[in-house]
Design a protein around this motif. Structure first.
Motif, PDB file in Angstrom:
ATOM      1  N   ILE A  25       0.755  -1.563   0.142  1.00  0.00           N
ATOM      2  CA  ILE A  25       0.579   0.147  -0.174  1.00  0.00           C
ATOM      3  C   ILE A  25       0.684   1.352   0.429  1.00  0.00           C
ATOM      4  O   ILE A  25       0.511   1.712  -0.966  1.00  0.00           O
ATOM      5  CB  ILE A  25      -0.833  -0.239   1.044  1.00  0.00           C
ATOM      6  N   LEU A  26       1.838   1.195   0.791  1.00  0.00           N
ATOM      7  CA  LEU A  26       2.628   2.710   1.174  1.00  0.00           C
ATOM      8  C   LEU A  26       3.578   3.297  -0.023  1.00  0.00           C
ATOM      9  O   LEU A  26       3.959   3.379  -0.809  1.00  0.00           O
ATOM     10  CB  LEU A  26       4.147   2.574   2.047  1.00  0.00           C
ATOM     11  N   SER A  27       4.043   1.643  -1.306  1.00  0.00           N
ATOM     12  CA  SER A  27       4.943   1.755  -2.276  1.00  0.00           C
ATOM     13  C   SER A  27       4.240   2.597  -3.031  1.00  0.00           C
ATOM     14  O   SER A  27       4.480   2.469  -4.334  1.00  0.00           O
ATOM     15  CB  SER A  27       5.503   0.284  -2.598  1.00  0.00           C
ATOM     16  N   GLY A  28       2.504   1.951  -3.680  1.00  0.00           N
ATOM     17  CA  GLY A  28       1.594   2.597  -4.270  1.00  0.00           C
ATOM     18  C   GLY A  28       1.913   0.949  -5.305  1.00  0.00           C
ATOM     19  O   GLY A  28       1.418   1.433  -6.722  1.00  0.00           O
ATOM     20  N   ALA A  29       1.979   0.399  -5.071  1.00  0.00           N
ATOM     21  CA  ALA A  29       1.951  -0.663  -5.557  1.00  0.00           C
ATOM     22  C   ALA A  29       0.189  -1.629  -5.525  1.00  0.00           C
ATOM     23  O   ALA A  29      -0.774  -1.143  -7.208  1.00  0.00           O
ATOM     24  CB  ALA A  29       2.349  -2.119  -4.958  1.00  0.00           C
ATOM     25  N   TRP A  30      -0.532  -0.880  -4.585  1.00  0.00           N
ATOM     26  CA  TRP A  30      -1.435  -0.382  -4.534  1.00  0.00           C
ATOM     27  C   TRP A  30      -2.299   0.444  -4.517  1.00  0.00           C
ATOM     28  O   TRP A  30      -1.944   1.475  -3.597  1.00  0.00           O
ATOM     29  CB  TRP A  30      -2.614  -1.709  -3.153  1.00  0.00           C
ATOM     30  N   GLN A  31      -3.085   0.354  -5.119  1.00  0.00           N
ATOM     31  CA  GLN A  31      -3.707   2.141  -5.469  1.00  0.00           C
ATOM     32  C   GLN A  31      -5.146   2.168  -4.324  1.00  0.00           C
ATOM     33  O   GLN A  31      -5.851   0.994  -4.020  1.00  0.00           O
ATOM     34  CB  GLN A  31      -4.631   2.581  -6.763  1.00  0.00           C
ATOM     35  N   PRO A  32      -5.116   3.563  -3.865  1.00  0.00           N
ATOM     36  CA  PRO A  32      -7.100   3.203  -3.413  1.00  0.00           C
ATOM     37  C   PRO A  32      -8.434   3.125  -4.008  1.00  0.00           C
ATOM     38  O   PRO A  32      -7.816   3.124  -5.221  1.00  0.00           O
ATOM     39  CB  PRO A  32      -7.316   5.072  -2.870  1.00  0.00           C
ATOM     40  N   HIS A  33      -8.949   2.091  -3.003  1.00  0.00           N
ATOM     41  CA  HIS A  33     -10.293   1.745  -3.347  1.00  0.00           C
ATOM     42  C   HIS A  33      -8.944   0.716  -4.783  1.00  0.00           C
ATOM     43  O   HIS A  33     -10.023  -0.203  -5.204  1.00  0.00           O
ATOM     44  CB  HIS A  33     -10.718   2.583  -4.588  1.00  0.00           C
ATOM     45  N   ASP A  34      -8.449   0.178  -4.948  1.00  0.00           N
ATOM     46  CA  ASP A  34      -7.771  -1.304  -5.211  1.00  0.00           C
ATOM     47  C   ASP A  34      -8.905  -2.393  -4.403  1.00  0.00           C
ATOM     48  O   ASP A  34      -8.415  -2.583  -3.254  1.00  0.00           O
ATOM     49  CB  ASP A  34      -6.881  -1.655  -5.033  1.00  0.00           C
ATOM     50  N   ARG A  35      -9.281  -3.516  -4.846  1.00  0.00           N
ATOM     51  CA  ARG A  35      -8.827  -4.991  -4.350  1.00  0.00           C
ATOM     52  C   ARG A  35      -8.039  -5.030  -3.062  1.00  0.00           C
ATOM     53  O   ARG A  35      -6.888  -5.676  -4.066  1.00  0.00           O
ATOM     54  CB  ARG A  35     -10.402  -5.556  -4.587  1.00  0.00           C
ATOM     55  N   VAL A  36      -8.074  -6.092  -2.114  1.00  0.00           N
ATOM     56  CA  VAL A  36      -7.239  -6.419  -1.426  1.00  0.00           C
ATOM     57  C   VAL A  36      -6.934  -8.127  -1.880  1.00  0.00           C
ATOM     58  O   VAL A  36      -8.738  -8.122  -1.859  1.00  0.00           O
ATOM     59  CB  VAL A  36      -7.417  -5.875   0.281  1.00  0.00           C
ATOM     60  N   PRO A  37      -6.395  -8.942  -1.492  1.00  0.00           N
ATOM     61  CA  PRO A  37      -6.703 -10.218  -2.243  1.00  0.00           C
ATOM     62  C   PRO A  37      -7.308 -10.541  -1.064  1.00  0.00           C
ATOM     63  O   PRO A  37      -7.956  -9.998   0.231  1.00  0.00           O
ATOM     64  CB  PRO A  37      -5.398 -11.305  -2.339  1.00  0.00           C
ATOM     65  N   SER A  38      -8.448 -11.636  -1.545  1.00  0.00           N
ATOM     66  CA  SER A  38      -8.988 -12.525  -0.422  1.00  0.00           C
ATOM     67  C   SER A  38      -8.740 -13.355   0.639  1.00  0.00           C
ATOM     68  O   SER A  38      -7.379 -13.127   0.502  1.00  0.00           O
ATOM     69  CB  SER A  38     -10.347 -13.329  -1.136  1.00  0.00           C
ATOM     70  N   GLU A  39      -9.336 -13.673   1.597  1.00  0.00           N
ATOM     71  CA  GLU A  39      -8.669 -14.238   2.610  1.00  0.00           C
ATOM     72  C   GLU A  39      -8.607 -15.441   2.265  1.00  0.00           C
ATOM     73  O   GLU A  39      -7.528 -16.266   2.605  1.00  0.00           O
ATOM     74  CB  GLU A  39     -10.283 -14.431   3.881  1.00  0.00           C
ATOM     75  N   SER A  40      -8.728 -16.505   0.845  1.00  0.00           N
ATOM     76  CA  SER A  40      -8.854 -17.964   1.056  1.00  0.00           C
ATOM     77  C   SER A  40      -7.660 -17.565   0.092  1.00  0.00           C
ATOM     78  O   SER A  40      -6.755 -18.008  -0.014  1.00  0.00           O
ATOM     79  CB  SER A  40      -9.599 -18.295   0.246  1.00  0.00           C
ATOM     80  N   ALA A  41      -7.541 -16.606  -0.906  1.00  0.00           N
ATOM     81  CA  ALA A  41      -6.532 -16.161  -1.754  1.00  0.00           C
ATOM     82  C   ALA A  41      -4.525 -15.709  -0.767  1.00  0.00           C
ATOM     83  O   ALA A  41      -3.474 -16.544  -0.784  1.00  0.00           O
ATOM     84  CB  ALA A  41      -6.425 -15.024  -2.300  1.00  0.00           C
TER      85      ALA A  41
END
Length: 245
Positions: A25-41
């Protein structure tokens, strides 16, 4: 002589997962409102139990780095708005540069006798008339700080004639007051919200708040603006970059 080696604590499984997700998140690899991988994943990726994954995600949610939508999963939250303390700017000026809407609710605007502390900071005799302005600063629709400001009366009389609901005192001082700013000295600390501040900030009594004491001087070094700021820490940040000489 024998030496005993020190063993560093092994990070917990959920702590390791939390930090790896946090870094994305902090590196910007994931942007605001991107979906986080599911619990199962995440369970499959790290080979851990569901409770371990939920602990990691729960920590990130508590830190307001992600938010959950029932039935859809977890998403990256918007970063907290922030103001750089390394620049001498008014709140609206700094937030406007980042596209944020601000306004002020003026609670008090009056001439009072300077107490010993205010007089000392502004280099006045105790009891000298000064202008006291008290405002709640809003970012969007959320209150983020309660500001107490004391100004020498001759400057305060000019300031209070302007639109304090939408304008920064700093800009009023420079433009209408013809008083270019020079520097500010700050002292930062932590305190808890009393009943009055809690009501104005929309937090619980006893909640932690950031306390900033700021004394701003003009270009000649004359102190002209003394403030106490009480700031929420859950929805707003102050940042400062330090250089090693």
């Amino acid at each position: 002589m024998t030496f005993t080696s020190l063993r560093l604590p092994t990070p917990t499984l959920h702590g390791r997962i939390r930090e790896e997700l946090r870094e994305r998140i902090l590196s910007g690899a994931w942007q605001p409102h991107d979906r986080v991988p599911s619990e199962s994943a995440l369970m499959a990726q790290y080979g851990v139990s569901r409770i371990t994954v939920r602990q990691a995600l729960g920590d990130l949610e508590s830190a307001r780095m992600i938010f959950k939508v029932p039935g859809k999963g977890a998403f990256v939250a918007e970063a907290k708005p922030f103001q750089e303390l390394g620049r001498l700017q008014g709140f609206a000026e700094a937030m406007g540069e980042r596209g944020h809407e601000t306004f002020n609710r003026v609670l008090r605007c009056e001439t009072v006798a300077a107490d010993d502390t205010v007089a000392d900071r502004l280099r006045l005799a105790p009891g000298t008339p000064v202008t006291h302005i008290r405002r709640v600063r809003y970012l969007g629709r959320e209150p983020v700080s309660v500001d107490h400001t004391w100004l020498p009366a001759e400057l305060g009389e000019r300031v209070v004639r302007e639109d304090l609901a939408t304008r920064d005192i700093f800009l009023i001082l420079e433009n209408e007051g013809a008083t270019p700013l020079g520097h500010a000295d700050l002292a930062l600390g932590a305190t808890v919200a009393d009943a009055e501040i809690a009501t104005q900030l929309g937090v619980s009594v006893g909640s932690p708040v950031l306390h900033i004491e700021r004394l701003t001087s003009d270009r000649e070094g004359r102190p002209i603006d003394f403030e106490h700021l009480y700031c929420r820490s859950d929805s707003f940040q102050y940042r400062l970059r330090l250089q090693r000489r």
